[in-house]
Structures are given as C-alpha cells and as structure tokens.
Enzyme design. Structure first.
Site, PDB file in Angstrom:
ATOM      1  N   GLU A   1       3.600 -35.714  29.926  1.00 14.82           N
ATOM      2  CA  GLU A   1       2.491 -34.927  29.393  1.00 14.82           C
ATOM      3  C   GLU A   1       1.225 -35.767  29.187  1.00 14.82           C
ATOM      4  O   GLU A   1       0.227 -35.271  28.683  1.00 14.82           O
ATOM      5  CB  GLU A   1       2.927 -34.240  28.085  1.00 14.82           C
ATOM      6  CG  GLU A   1       4.127 -33.319  28.329  1.00 14.82           C
ATOM      7  CD  GLU A   1       4.529 -32.448  27.141  1.00 14.82           C
ATOM      8  OE1 GLU A   1       3.952 -32.618  26.051  1.00 14.82           O
ATOM      9  OE2 GLU A   1       5.414 -31.591  27.331  1.00 14.82           O
TER      10      GLU A   1
ATOM     11  N   TYR B   1       0.839  -1.198   0.000  1.00 12.25           N
ATOM     12  CA  TYR B   1       0.000   0.000   0.000  1.00 12.25           C
ATOM     13  C   TYR B   1       0.871   1.245   0.000  1.00 12.25           C
ATOM     14  O   TYR B   1       1.741   1.410   0.864  1.00 12.25           O
ATOM     15  CB  TYR B   1      -0.927   0.014   1.219  1.00 12.25           C
ATOM     16  CG  TYR B   1      -1.859   1.192   1.152  1.00 12.25           C
ATOM     17  CD1 TYR B   1      -2.931   1.184   0.259  1.00 12.25           C
ATOM     18  CD2 TYR B   1      -1.650   2.333   1.916  1.00 12.25           C
ATOM     19  CE1 TYR B   1      -3.771   2.277   0.141  1.00 12.25           C
ATOM     20  CE2 TYR B   1      -2.491   3.425   1.808  1.00 12.25           C
ATOM     21  CZ  TYR B   1      -3.549   3.393   0.923  1.00 12.25           C
ATOM     22  OH  TYR B   1      -4.379   4.479   0.790  1.00 12.25           O
TER      23      TYR B   1
ATOM     24  N   ASN C   1      -2.716   6.364   6.611  1.00 13.59           N
ATOM     25  CA  ASN C   1      -3.327   7.240   7.628  1.00 13.59           C
ATOM     26  C   ASN C   1      -4.049   6.398   8.682  1.00 13.59           C
ATOM     27  O   ASN C   1      -3.937   5.171   8.703  1.00 13.59           O
ATOM     28  CB  ASN C   1      -4.276   8.229   6.949  1.00 13.59           C
ATOM     29  CG  ASN C   1      -5.443   7.522   6.236  1.00 13.59           C
ATOM     30  OD1 ASN C   1      -5.708   6.336   6.472  1.00 13.59           O
ATOM     31  ND2 ASN C   1      -6.116   8.233   5.365  1.00 13.59           N
TER      32      ASN C   1
ATOM     33  N   HIS D   1       1.744 -40.206  21.445  1.00 11.07           N
ATOM     34  CA  HIS D   1       3.016 -39.626  21.000  1.00 11.07           C
ATOM     35  C   HIS D   1       4.154 -40.646  21.143  1.00 11.07           C
ATOM     36  O   HIS D   1       5.012 -40.760  20.266  1.00 11.07           O
ATOM     37  CB  HIS D   1       3.347 -38.364  21.810  1.00 11.07           C
ATOM     38  CG  HIS D   1       2.649 -37.134  21.310  1.00 11.07           C
ATOM     39  ND1 HIS D   1       1.291 -37.037  21.221  1.00 11.07           N
ATOM     40  CD2 HIS D   1       3.142 -35.951  20.854  1.00 11.07           C
ATOM     41  CE1 HIS D   1       0.957 -35.841  20.740  1.00 11.07           C
ATOM     42  NE2 HIS D   1       2.069 -35.170  20.506  1.00 11.07           N
TER      43      HIS D   1
ATOM     44  N   GLU E   1      11.920   5.681  16.054  1.00 11.66           N
ATOM     45  CA  GLU E   1      11.948   5.111  14.704  1.00 11.66           C
ATOM     46  C   GLU E   1      13.301   5.431  14.041  1.00 11.66           C
ATOM     47  O   GLU E   1      13.974   4.554  13.538  1.00 11.66           O
ATOM     48  CB  GLU E   1      10.793   5.723  13.899  1.00 11.66           C
ATOM     49  CG  GLU E   1      10.706   5.229  12.472  1.00 11.66           C
ATOM     50  CD  GLU E   1       9.690   6.033  11.660  1.00 11.66           C
ATOM     51  OE1 GLU E   1       9.269   7.130  12.100  1.00 11.66           O
ATOM     52  OE2 GLU E   1       9.322   5.566  10.566  1.00 11.66           O
TER      53      GLU E   1
END
Lengths: 434, 434
Positions: free
Chosen positions: B417, B129, B214, B422, B329
């Site tokens: 866990e 843009y 803007n 797994h 900046e």
C-alpha cells in the site's frame, strides 16, 4: 512544520472547541451536483454510462468491466510468497475475531404462551468498495470481504477502480479472492456506487454498500442511501484520525511513529496528541522531525502535520475527557497502566493499548476491523462488524391461552390509541369457535 | 371497496412488479424545502423558533415546552387502573425480551500475544419522538424508552406534540415515565427533530434520534442524519405494512381482522394477502366487508383497502417467494404448520406465527419491538432493538512477542500500500531498547 504544543488549561471554551473541530465533512454543492449527475446517468444508461465515465475518470475504455477468472489467477500467480502469506495471516486473524461476533438466536417466553424470538439473516446482496486513491488497498478488501463471508451474504460483489492499463490491482484481486469474493468489477468512484445501488446489465443491484472512498464516493453513498430505490450504506465517512494519549513514561519515538503513520494516510488526516507531560510533547515534536525524513510520503505527512494538534493537559483524567469529547476513530493509550484507562473511554472507534500496539496492527492484521467511524461519529456509530452484514428479524408465536392473557392489555392500549380493529383482531379470535 | 383477488400466475413480470410496488417514500421537493427552512430556523433561533413554530403548527403558544413534574404526576393520577396495568404489562414484556438482547463483551486471542476485544457502550444522549397524529401513541413511548433504558443511555429525552390546550397526552407521559424517561418536551414535527439534533437552550442536543412520524418528521430525520452537525437516526420510515400468508385452513375472520387492523393505521397503510386458496380469498373479502362496519375508523380503513392487494398464488412456496421479494414490515403466517415456513422467510421485520398471534400483540405487548423497517427496508435494516442504542468499540493489546509475530505481515501489507510509516511504527518499537 509540526505544530507547537498548546496548553489546554490556558484555552477558553471557544478556543477548545476550535482546537477539536474537524474540517467540514459535508460534500460541497459542486461535488453533490456532479455526483447527482453521475447517479442519474448510471440509473438511466447503465453499462453504457459506466463505460463512458470510466473513460472520463479512469482514463481507460473497458470492453468488459468484470474481472475474468484468468486475470484473478494471474494476479495470484504473480504475487510473491511472503505477500500471500501476509494476506492469509491478516485474513485468518480478522476471521477469528469476526467469527466470535456471530449473534446467537434469542428465544424468550415473556409470559406463559407468549414466545418471542430474534433470528438473524445475512443481507442477500452486498457491495464492497475498495478505493485505489494514492495506492491500492488490499487491506480494505480483507476488512470488507471477511465479515461478509462470515455473515454468509449470498451475493458479494466488489468494485475497485481500474488502472491505466485496464487491469485491476493484483493485490486487491488476490486479497478479495482469498477472503471469499470472486465477483469483482473494475469500477471506481461515484459510478461504482451507482452501479451497485441501482444495478446495470453487468452489475447486480445490492441491498447495502460498504467501504471507504474519496469525497465523490462518500457523497454517492450518502445520496443512494437516501434514495428509496438505492441501497443502505455502512456509515458516513470522513478523513482518517488518530488520537494518542501518552504520559511522561511513554517512548516519544513510539508516539511519533504512530502520529506519522496516521499522517501518511492523506493531507487531511487528523492527528492529535494529548499528554500531561510538557517534556514528552517536546520530545515527540523532535521525533516527528527526525522520523519524517526517511518516509516516502513526506509531503503528505508534512501537510497533515500542519494541522496536527499537540495538547498538554493537566492530567490523564482530562486527557480522557477531551478524547471522549473528540470521539476519535483510533485511540492509542501509551501510559503507565494504560488498560486502567479503558473503562473511562466512551467514544472511540478502536482502542490500542500499551507500548506494543501501534495503530498499524489494527489497520492490517490484529483481527479488529479497520472500517471505523470518523468525524465524531464514534458517538453514535460502531465500527464495521459482522452485525452490519446481518439483519435481525423478530418472531412471535402465541398459544390461545397466551393470547387470552394479553386480551385486556391489547384492549386498554388500543382504546387509548383509538384503534378498535387492533382490539378486534384479538376478540374475534378468542370469541370464535375455532 | 376492498380490491378483488388477482391471480399471480396470470400476471406478467411488469404487472407483478407494479402489484408489489409501494407509493413513493421519498419526500417531495416542497416538503423538503419546508423542512429545510424549519431546520435552519431552529438551528439559528433555538427556543424562539420552537415557540413560533409551535404556534403555527400546533396552534399553541407555550411559555415552557418542558413537561413539569406536576403535569407528569397529574397524568398518572388521572389514568384508570386498568390502563396503568396495561402499560405496565407491555413494559414488562418488552423489557424481558429486550434484556435478552444485551450483547456480551467478546475477547479473542487471535494469535499468541494478540488480544482483540469488543465492548459496548450506550449512546450518551438519545432523543425519542412519539407522534400524536390521528391519536396519541403511548405504545410508541414504550417501544422507544424501554430499550434506551436497558442500554443505559445516560441522557434520554422524549418529544411529543402538545395538544390544543397546551398539555401533553397523559397516556404518553405516563408510559414514558414508567418506561424510564422523565425529560419530556411538548414539541412536534420537524421542529422537534431539529431541536434534538442541534440542541437549543431548553432541549439538549442528542447523538441519535429514534421514532416514527409523518412525512415532515421523516424528512427532518433524513436531513439531520446527513448533516455532520446533526444526529444519527434509527432507520428510514414509510407507511406501515402487513402481509398475510394464509392457506385454505386459515380462519377468514382472523385473516380479515388482521388486514383491517393494519388498514386502520392510515389511508396509506399497505395491506397484502397471499393465499393459495381462491375460496379463502373470497371469504376474506366477505369478512372485510362485514367486520369493517363496526369500526370507528371506517373511512381510513376503506381508503387503505382501496389499494390493498389480495393475491392468489399456486402454492405456499410461491407465497413465501413473493413475500421475500416484497420484504414486509409485518408478516403473518396463518397456514397449516405455519412454523415450518419460518426457515424460508428471509426478508421481514417481524413475523407472527399461527392463528393466535395477531399483529396487534406485537404492536403492543408480546415483547417484540414495533419499530420495524417498512418500504422494503427489511432487506437491509433490522427492527429496533437494544443494539441500536449501543455502540460497539474494539480494543487490541499486543505483547512485544505478539507484535514481533506480526512484523512481517505489517511490513508486507504496508509495502503493497506504499505506507512506510505504517511499517516503521512496528520496527521502531521492535528495534528500540525499551
């Protein structure tokens, strides 16, 4: 019941889109409102709000949310030796792979006398969130803490929900400590995110927040990242996903095992198989039934499999195209010469190649990071790496001659943009007697 | 009237915080509501909505929002030769610096038989843009289009607002074309962001949106980035900023020229001078008065200078500390041996070293990118680079032996866990006869 295989070629465009769609990842209005309230309260009342929210959501009233040195030591002391060895192995592999990601400074003289550089700095303060959910996740502590330590972030804190008895999960404490995080708070949910984003008397405010979480945590991260007084975040999150591409030579037991490992994460887990072999699809369905029986999280697995997708495609080329369109978090390639497919894979968080590479090695200990983009975000986001704990800063230094050689360029471009002071900053220098 | 110098050491903590605060960067509720409406309309009505919104906001009714090849050629033909040379010089320098940023693939064998890789892919579709605002910004087209081209993003589109006569700014067309973007739409404001995020019949949906704008554009970017059907964005944006650190040896005319160059960006520009020399502060104020007189954007400059801050500190060490806290900046170092300060600079978007390096060279043509984090985001975000147009994907491939050597690790962690599937994904492989 696992779903029945569907044939991709028989679906129209709308059916294909529906098949690859995911459950909505946006938080509903009620969740956002509840999270908004929590954020406001923590912003306003600090530690007092944290204590109250801890009572309400974690069912425990903590005098001190900071994990003490004694609690950390006791956690390690209580850990079996083979568990410690596993944590250390995971840390070592993750460290090795992530150390290789540290960027080198760049210096380029773009023109004589015009020197441009890029240097990186660790983010000053980072906050790591390790959920508890249905089980503690020490592996998440490893995946977050190791790259933060390699990047060298001076302040690294970790939040994890307290258990009902007021302690933190010892495996999480242990993993975090060994991975270089010693400031740990017993805080969960949106209030943990709020505390790290805004700071309280006990919890330092951080610049960026990392880590997975439930819908509340995800909404809180999204909201604090949009608040100029909040903190940046690693990436948007959704339910975990696996997509397996397999051909007729794949072992159906291996394929099914990977789909089940994904399914056990949660009932909202996304499980997808793409194969060019109808027979394999049927064998995988059989294996899903058989292997599922022995799993402790059978109910979660079954719920996830309800919406699993097994798709038969005409070729592996189509499989790759569908996978690129879906952009899975985890992509497992189990086909003849699986590595040959890799160059055509564009959108995926992490790829697992060949029969000996289950997703669970990436979840725990191969060395790659398990914090990965879900919900199609692999199209625009990377998985977690050392870079996300760093910032790149550019630097330029010109000589008088270098500036002189750019005078006309600045003048012409400043002229186009109507910015005379931009041009004057050059001419005032070159026309001075200094 | 330029502000009067204030002495840092005489301020209490609250006054210091107030002095370094920025105007609120969050969009107000009315802007967000208006932008939300625009996003919804574009999502629903596509091109028809774009046309209607173009009439309302840009005052022009376009049959075709796509810039034609003829319009692009005419723009280049109408451009003076020195302007083309300036655009080409800027592109060449930006290209040289950004080409050096392309990451190399990484391969690490974390253990024997455990191979981990990281490869990068360009984002498939990016939207750039380029605002018009008070003046066209061909330099923004260069800063966005060059890294997108170097990254190799296959689809690169650019939106820029139409002028009252229905044409696009020729300099923007020219810069975009030469920097490798040929698909350009005459679309501005929130509707341009909506079109790129959601796609319309004319405008392809993109994965990530880049570029300044803007308050409407900024709010639209923030909102589409939070929408799972939207697009990722480069970074949050706020008014442009410069902070100059200067000592008594700096040329006050140079310092003032840089402050004025920042001030002319807009009345909300943030202009800060830190100096350890009271006399320099006074001379800079004089120079601001004198140099301002000749500028065409005098009124904008004066408005910005109303809230400029000139701060006298006790030493350059303090100056650096204040700058790191502010996280500007742009940071300009005009002191004796300015480079010696660089290692202590932590938070800044881009740094300009020494007397011959005005910010305007970075804005246009030194080679660094001028899309940088404002509003303190330099604490957690990097300026634009090639990386943001890429995604990193990890890959792992294990041998049978590699998997075998991780068996106990996966088992132990999966056990912690509570994820048996797994562990099973590993054991089912190692115990199979394949």
């Amino acid at each position: 019941m696992p779903v029945r295989p569907v044939s991709w070629s028989k679906l129209d465009a709308a059916a294909r889109t529906a098949l690859l769609s995911r459950p909505g990842a946006a938080a509903d209005a009620a969740t956002r409102r509840a999270v908004g309230d929590i954020l406001e309260r923590v912003k306003r009342d600090g530690d007092a709000a944290l204590r109250e929210l801890g009572v309400r959501y974690d069912g425990v009233d903590l005098d001190d949310i900071a994990v003490s040195e004694a609690e950390r030591r006791a956690a390690t002391a209580a850990m079996p030796r083979d568990t410690l060895a596993a944590i250390d192995r995971a840390i070592a592999n993750v460290r090795r792979f992530h150390e290789a990601q540290l960027p080198q400074p760049i210096t380029v003289e773009t023109m004589p006398g015009v020197r441009c550089e890029r240097v990186s700095h660790p983010i000053d303060a980072v906050g790591l969130y390790v959920p508890a959910g249905t089980a503690p996740l020490p592996s998440a502590a490893v995946m977050l803490a190791v790259p933060a330590a390699i990047a060298g972030c001076p302040t690294r804190i970790l939040c994890t929900p307290p258990r009902r008895d007021g302690s933190a999960d010892p495996a999480v404490l242990c993993a975090a400590g060994r991975a270089g995080v010693s400031t740990i708070f017993k805080l969960g949910g949106a209030q943990a995110i709020a505390a790290m984003a805004f700071g309280t008397a006990s919890v330092p405010a951080v610049d960026k927040i990392f880590g997975p979480g439930n819908a509340f945590v995800t909404a809180a991260k999204s909201m604090v990242s949009a608040d100029p007084d909040g903190a940046a975040i690693d990436m948007p999150a959704g339910p975990s996903e696996v997509l397996v591409i397999a051909d007729g030579g794949a072992n159906p037991a291996f394929v099914a095992a990977d789909l089940l490992a994904q399914a056990e994460h949660g009932s909202d887990s996304q499980v997808v198989l793409l194969t060019d072999d109808q027979r394999l699809a049927a064998l995988v369905v059989e294996q899903l039934q058989t292997q599922r029986e022995g799993l402790s999280r059978r109910r979660i697995v079954s719920a996830a499999l309800e919406h699993a997708r097994i798709i038969v495609v005409d070729s592996l080329v189509t499989a790759v195209a569908v996978s690129n369109r879906y952009a899975p978090e985890h992509l497992i390639l189990q086909s003849d010469d699986a590595r040959a497919l890799l160059p055509s894979i564009r959108n995926a968080g992490s790829v697992f190649i060949g029969p000996w590479t289950p997703e669970s090695v990436g979840d725990y200990c191969s060395g790659t990071n398990h914090v990965l983009p879900t919900n199609g975000y692999a199209r625009s986001y990377s998985g977690l790496g050392v870079d996300q704990f760093l910032r790149q800063m550019t630097v330029q230094e010109l000589t008088r001659d270098g500036l002189s050689s750019l005078r006309d360029t600045v003048s012409a471009l400043a002229g186009l943009e109507g910015l005379d002071a931009h041009a004057a900053a050059v001419t005032v220098r070159l026309e001075s007697r200094q």
